[in-house]
Design a protein around this motif. Structure first.
Motif, mmCIF file in Angstrom:
data_model
loop_
_atom_site.group_PDB
_atom_site.id
_atom_site.type_symbol
_atom_site.label_atom_id
_atom_site.label_comp_id
_atom_site.label_asym_id
_atom_site.label_seq_id
_atom_site.Cartn_x
_atom_site.Cartn_y
_atom_site.Cartn_z
ATOM 1 N N ASP A 218 -6.642 -1.747 14.094
ATOM 2 C CA ASP A 218 -5.262 -2.164 13.847
ATOM 3 C C ASP A 218 -5.312 -3.463 13.056
ATOM 4 O O ASP A 218 -5.558 -4.538 13.602
ATOM 5 N N VAL A 219 -5.091 -3.343 11.745
ATOM 6 C CA VAL A 219 -5.325 -4.481 10.859
ATOM 7 C C VAL A 219 -4.285 -4.495 9.748
ATOM 8 O O VAL A 219 -3.835 -3.443 9.286
ATOM 9 N N VAL A 220 -3.904 -5.688 9.338
ATOM 10 C CA VAL A 220 -3.062 -5.892 8.166
ATOM 11 C C VAL A 220 -3.879 -6.663 7.139
ATOM 12 O O VAL A 220 -4.475 -7.696 7.452
ATOM 13 N N PHE A 221 -3.938 -6.121 5.927
ATOM 14 C CA PHE A 221 -4.576 -6.833 4.825
ATOM 15 C C PHE A 221 -3.485 -7.378 3.923
ATOM 16 O O PHE A 221 -2.605 -6.630 3.480
ATOM 17 N N VAL A 222 -3.544 -8.670 3.621
ATOM 18 C CA VAL A 222 -2.551 -9.319 2.766
ATOM 19 C C VAL A 222 -3.188 -9.621 1.424
ATOM 20 O O VAL A 222 -4.166 -10.371 1.336
ATOM 21 N N LEU A 223 -2.667 -8.995 0.390
ATOM 22 C CA LEU A 223 -3.107 -9.277 -0.979
ATOM 23 C C LEU A 223 -2.229 -10.423 -1.471
ATOM 24 O O LEU A 223 -1.132 -10.218 -1.995
ATOM 25 N N ALA A 224 -2.710 -11.641 -1.262
ATOM 26 C CA ALA A 224 -1.890 -12.833 -1.459
ATOM 27 C C ALA A 224 -1.960 -13.289 -2.901
ATOM 28 O O ALA A 224 -2.985 -13.775 -3.372
ATOM 29 N N GLY A 225 -0.874 -13.114 -3.609
ATOM 30 C CA GLY A 225 -0.774 -13.561 -4.986
ATOM 31 C C GLY A 225 0.611 -14.102 -5.241
ATOM 32 O O GLY A 225 1.291 -14.575 -4.331
ATOM 33 N N GLY A 229 1.467 -8.510 -1.504
ATOM 34 C CA GLY A 229 1.600 -7.163 -0.970
ATOM 35 C C GLY A 229 0.691 -7.046 0.233
ATOM 36 O O GLY A 229 -0.136 -7.921 0.501
ATOM 37 N N ALA A 230 0.832 -5.971 0.963
ATOM 38 C CA ALA A 230 0.012 -5.794 2.160
ATOM 39 C C ALA A 230 -0.274 -4.323 2.374
ATOM 40 O O ALA A 230 0.501 -3.452 1.988
ATOM 41 N N GLY A 231 -1.408 -4.071 2.988
ATOM 42 C CA GLY A 231 -1.769 -2.738 3.440
ATOM 43 C C GLY A 231 -2.097 -2.817 4.911
ATOM 44 O O GLY A 231 -2.578 -3.848 5.396
ATOM 45 N N SER A 232 -1.854 -1.754 5.641
ATOM 46 C CA SER A 232 -2.094 -1.788 7.080
ATOM 47 C C SER A 232 -2.753 -0.506 7.559
ATOM 48 O O SER A 232 -2.501 0.580 7.026
ATOM 49 N N LEU A 233 -3.617 -0.662 8.536
ATOM 50 C CA LEU A 233 -4.218 0.467 9.226
ATOM 51 C C LEU A 233 -3.751 0.443 10.671
ATOM 52 O O LEU A 233 -3.784 -0.605 11.335
ATOM 53 N N ILE A 234 -3.296 1.575 11.141
ATOM 54 C CA ILE A 234 -2.855 1.730 12.517
ATOM 55 C C ILE A 234 -3.740 2.781 13.157
ATOM 56 O O ILE A 234 -3.797 3.922 12.695
ATOM 57 N N LEU A 314 4.956 -8.903 13.476
ATOM 58 C CA LEU A 314 5.912 -8.600 14.541
ATOM 59 C C LEU A 314 6.185 -7.103 14.639
ATOM 60 O O LEU A 314 6.407 -6.567 15.726
ATOM 61 N N ALA A 315 6.158 -6.411 13.498
ATOM 62 C CA ALA A 315 6.439 -4.978 13.511
ATOM 63 C C ALA A 315 5.249 -4.153 13.986
ATOM 64 O O ALA A 315 5.420 -3.148 14.688
ATOM 65 N N LEU A 316 4.021 -4.576 13.618
ATOM 66 C CA LEU A 316 2.850 -3.722 13.839
ATOM 67 C C LEU A 316 1.913 -4.226 14.934
ATOM 68 O O LEU A 316 1.082 -3.460 15.412
ATOM 69 N N ASP A 317 2.000 -5.500 15.297
ATOM 70 C CA ASP A 317 1.122 -6.078 16.318
ATOM 71 C C ASP A 317 -0.351 -5.786 16.038
ATOM 72 O O ASP A 317 -1.048 -5.186 16.854
ATOM 73 N N PRO A 318 -0.857 -6.190 14.857
ATOM 74 C CA PRO A 318 -2.269 -5.904 14.550
ATOM 75 C C PRO A 318 -3.199 -6.833 15.320
ATOM 76 O O PRO A 318 -2.818 -7.933 15.741
ATOM 77 N N GLU A 319 -4.426 -6.383 15.473
ATOM 78 C CA GLU A 319 -5.447 -7.239 16.066
ATOM 79 C C GLU A 319 -5.894 -8.312 15.094
ATOM 80 O O GLU A 319 -6.222 -9.429 15.484
ATOM 81 N N LEU A 320 -5.880 -7.966 13.798
ATOM 82 C CA LEU A 320 -6.459 -8.847 12.779
ATOM 83 C C LEU A 320 -5.610 -8.837 11.517
ATOM 84 O O LEU A 320 -5.116 -7.777 11.103
ATOM 85 N N VAL A 321 -5.453 -10.011 10.901
ATOM 86 C CA VAL A 321 -4.876 -10.133 9.565
ATOM 87 C C VAL A 321 -5.979 -10.633 8.644
ATOM 88 O O VAL A 321 -6.602 -11.667 8.907
ATOM 89 N N VAL A 322 -6.250 -9.882 7.578
ATOM 90 C CA VAL A 322 -7.248 -10.272 6.585
ATOM 91 C C VAL A 322 -6.512 -10.715 5.330
ATOM 92 O O VAL A 322 -5.622 -10.013 4.841
ATOM 93 N N LEU A 353 -10.523 -14.451 6.278
ATOM 94 C CA LEU A 353 -10.577 -14.225 4.835
ATOM 95 C C LEU A 353 -11.306 -12.920 4.530
ATOM 96 O O LEU A 353 -12.185 -12.502 5.278
ATOM 97 N N SER A 354 -10.940 -12.299 3.453
ATOM 98 C CA SER A 354 -11.638 -11.114 2.972
ATOM 99 C C SER A 354 -13.114 -11.421 2.753
ATOM 100 O O SER A 354 -13.469 -12.487 2.250
#
Length: 387
Positions: A218-225, A229-234, A314-322, A353-354
């Motif tokens: 359960d992870v959210v990846f933030v493409l910070a520019g 944008g973000a991608g998420s795995l559930i 808040l919506a996805l409650d991921p374990e990790l944000v990258v 960090l990635s």
């Protein structure tokens, strides 16, 4: 194809082939399995395994291992050993971005065997950008001595909201990208399955495969520019949303926040122009040197980023944000994210960090191509064959 039943002998053969091939592919290269090893690993009878292996050799997916590939020889006639032929085909992972195109080449095991990248202007037309990509891939294949016909699948990652058929429904980051039938255009060049995905989604897949999110489902990846944008795995699966627009957090500034990125990141009374990575790096550098207005601009940017990421957390409650993308390289991103997420979120996630840096997007595209080929190799609906 006709309806398959449990007693269908062709179905049983395909199931057995998939089981044996999976065992061969999972074996350590330093210790290729014998028929006895495969019987133990699969639970199939020896005659069944022998027949399947011979069929896989005929298909080109399996070969008898040489003496050098096996364990040390013992006295007497050595047992035959077999290996999965990862070189039986190749995969491409492609990134198409505002400033560059990049490609990774791998064998059927996913081992990267070559890479290439080329700069492209931000204002390049769709045709120019795609032509730059074709030339880059052609050079990569030539240097690797891989014929184009050996490609089994191509994964492509690009900014924008992508339809299931590879059409970019909305893509504001690249000129002429909205409505572009990207998958169709590239299939004409590669003549193999082409899978198109959003760049942040691809990067999330990459981090789960080889990066900071290994072992985390359960992870959210933030493409910070400039427009994050973000991608998420559930549960370990990519979440694209109903229309492929999940994770488009860069659009949140439209919801009651009127300041544009040019205004947010400006250290003066005028909007930052041109709004590009070089200019933003300069603003961050001024902030580190103590320029008060630059510090205020960086604080505004980080607050916006935290706001956007907190919405997903808040919506996805991921374990990790990258955190990846160019902003991750500027520094000072993680601590504010951790502090503010702790304030806003009921259960703050870990933040990292990635580990893949600027190769994350292309690596994720490669993983998508590998997933497709694995689906074909281990499917039971039709025979598995090498090209």
């Amino acid at each position: 194809m006709g309806r398959l039943t449990g007693g269908d002998p062709s179905l049983l053969r395909r199931i057995n082939s998939a089981v044996v091939l999976h065992a061969l592919r999972a074996a350590a290269p330093s210790s290729p399995p014998t028929l006895t090893d495969l019987v133990k690993a699969t639970g199939l009878s020896r005659p069944t395994v022998e027949g399947v292996v011979e069929g896989l050799i005929d298909s080109g997916l399996v070969a008898e291992a040489s003496a050098e590939e096996g364990v040390a020889r013992r006295q007497g006639r050595p047992a035959r050993r077999f290996r999965f032929r990862a070189e039986a085909g190749h995969l491409l992972g492609v990134e198409i971005g505002p400033h560059r195109v990049a490609a990774l080449l791998s064998d059927l095991s996913g081992r990267v065997t070559g890479s290439a990248a080329a700069e492209v202007t931000e204002t390049a037309s769709a045709d120019e950008r795609l032509e730059r990509l074709r030339a880059t891939v052609a050079d990569l294949l030539r240097r690797a001595d891989v014929p184009r016909g050996a490609l089994r699948a191509v994964g492509v990652a690009s900014p924008g909201i992508v339809e299931a058929d590879g059409t970019v429904r909305l893509g504001t980051a690249l000129p002429e990208w909205t409505g572009l039938p990207l998958g169709e255009r590239l299939r004409r060049s590669f003549r193999c399955p082409v899978l198109v995905e959003n760049d942040a989604n691809a990067a999330a897949v990459a981090e789960h495969w080889k990066g900071a999110a290994r072992g985390v489902d359960d992870v959210v990846f933030v493409l910070a520019g400039l427009s994050p944008g973000a991608g998420s795995l559930i549960g370990g699966r990519l979440h694209r949303g109903f229309g492929g627009a999940a994770g488009e957090i860069g659009a949140l500034h439209l919801l009651g926040r009127e300041a544009t990125p040019e205004e947010v990141l400006s250290p003066t009374d005028e909007p930052l122009h041109p709004l590009d990575e070089a200019q933003v790096v300069r603003v961050f550098a001024l902030a580190r040197e103590g320029d008060e207005r630059a510090r205020a601009a960086v604080d505004r940017y980080l607050r916006r980023l935290v706001h956007d990421v907190a919405a997903l957390v808040l919506a996805l409650d991921p374990e990790l944000v990258v955190v990846g993308g160019w902003a991750a390289g500027i520094g000072g991103v993680l601590d504010p994210l951790r502090t503010e997420l702790a304030r806003y979120c009921l259960r703050p996630p870990r933040v990292a960090l990635s580990l893949l840096g600027d190769s994350a997007v292309a690596t994720g595209a490669l993983r998508l191509a590998l997933d497709h080929v694995e689906g074909e190799l281990f499917a039971v609906e039709r025979p598995v064959t090498a090209r």
